[in-house]
Write a protein that holds these residues in place. Structure first.
Motif, mmCIF file in Angstrom:
data_model
loop_
_atom_site.group_PDB
_atom_site.id
_atom_site.type_symbol
_atom_site.label_atom_id
_atom_site.label_comp_id
_atom_site.label_asym_id
_atom_site.label_seq_id
_atom_site.Cartn_x
_atom_site.Cartn_y
_atom_site.Cartn_z
ATOM 1 N N ARG A 21 5.528 25.766 0.561
ATOM 2 C CA ARG A 21 5.526 24.480 1.247
ATOM 3 C C ARG A 21 6.343 23.478 0.429
ATOM 4 N N THR A 22 6.935 22.538 1.097
ATOM 5 C CA THR A 22 7.695 21.498 0.420
ATOM 6 C C THR A 22 7.026 20.165 0.687
ATOM 7 N N GLY A 23 7.201 19.244 -0.233
ATOM 8 C CA GLY A 23 6.602 17.941 -0.037
ATOM 9 C C GLY A 23 6.884 17.013 -1.191
ATOM 10 N N TYR A 24 6.257 15.843 -1.137
ATOM 11 C CA TYR A 24 6.417 14.866 -2.202
ATOM 12 C C TYR A 24 5.169 13.993 -2.283
ATOM 13 N N SER A 25 5.054 13.277 -3.383
ATOM 14 C CA SER A 25 3.925 12.405 -3.607
ATOM 15 C C SER A 25 4.417 11.113 -4.251
ATOM 16 N N LEU A 26 3.865 9.985 -3.826
ATOM 17 C CA LEU A 26 4.194 8.675 -4.381
ATOM 18 C C LEU A 26 2.896 7.951 -4.715
ATOM 19 N N GLY A 27 2.939 7.102 -5.721
ATOM 20 C CA GLY A 27 1.733 6.374 -6.071
ATOM 21 C C GLY A 27 2.033 5.054 -6.743
ATOM 22 N N ALA A 28 1.041 4.184 -6.755
ATOM 23 C CA ALA A 28 1.149 2.891 -7.423
ATOM 24 C C ALA A 28 -0.218 2.520 -7.977
#
Length: 66
Positions: A21-28
């Motif tokens: 699976r492909t994906g990404y994650s972002l956070g603050a």
């Protein structure tokens, strides 16, 4: 849908293929409050050659136990 073998079609076949699976994650983070967004996709056999886009949102409060 991390448990690929748990989700079955009516004919007993696995609903999701065992492909990467492909994906990404972002956070603050702002002090003790944090926000995370995660998106990935899974190829499945529910509909021919269809990709399920899965999104997750997290909002939380950080604190120390010890």
């Amino acid at each position: 849908m991390l448990n690929d073998d748990r989700y079955k079609l009516n004919n007993g076949a696995n609903a999701f293929r065992s492909k990467p699976r492909t994906g990404y994650s972002l956070g603050a983070e702002l002090g003790k409050v944090y926000f995370r967004y995660r998106k990935f996709n899974r190829t499945n056999d529910i509909i021919d050659n269809w990709t399920a886009d899965i999104e997750q949102y997290q909002l939380g409060l950080k604190f120390e136990l010890f």
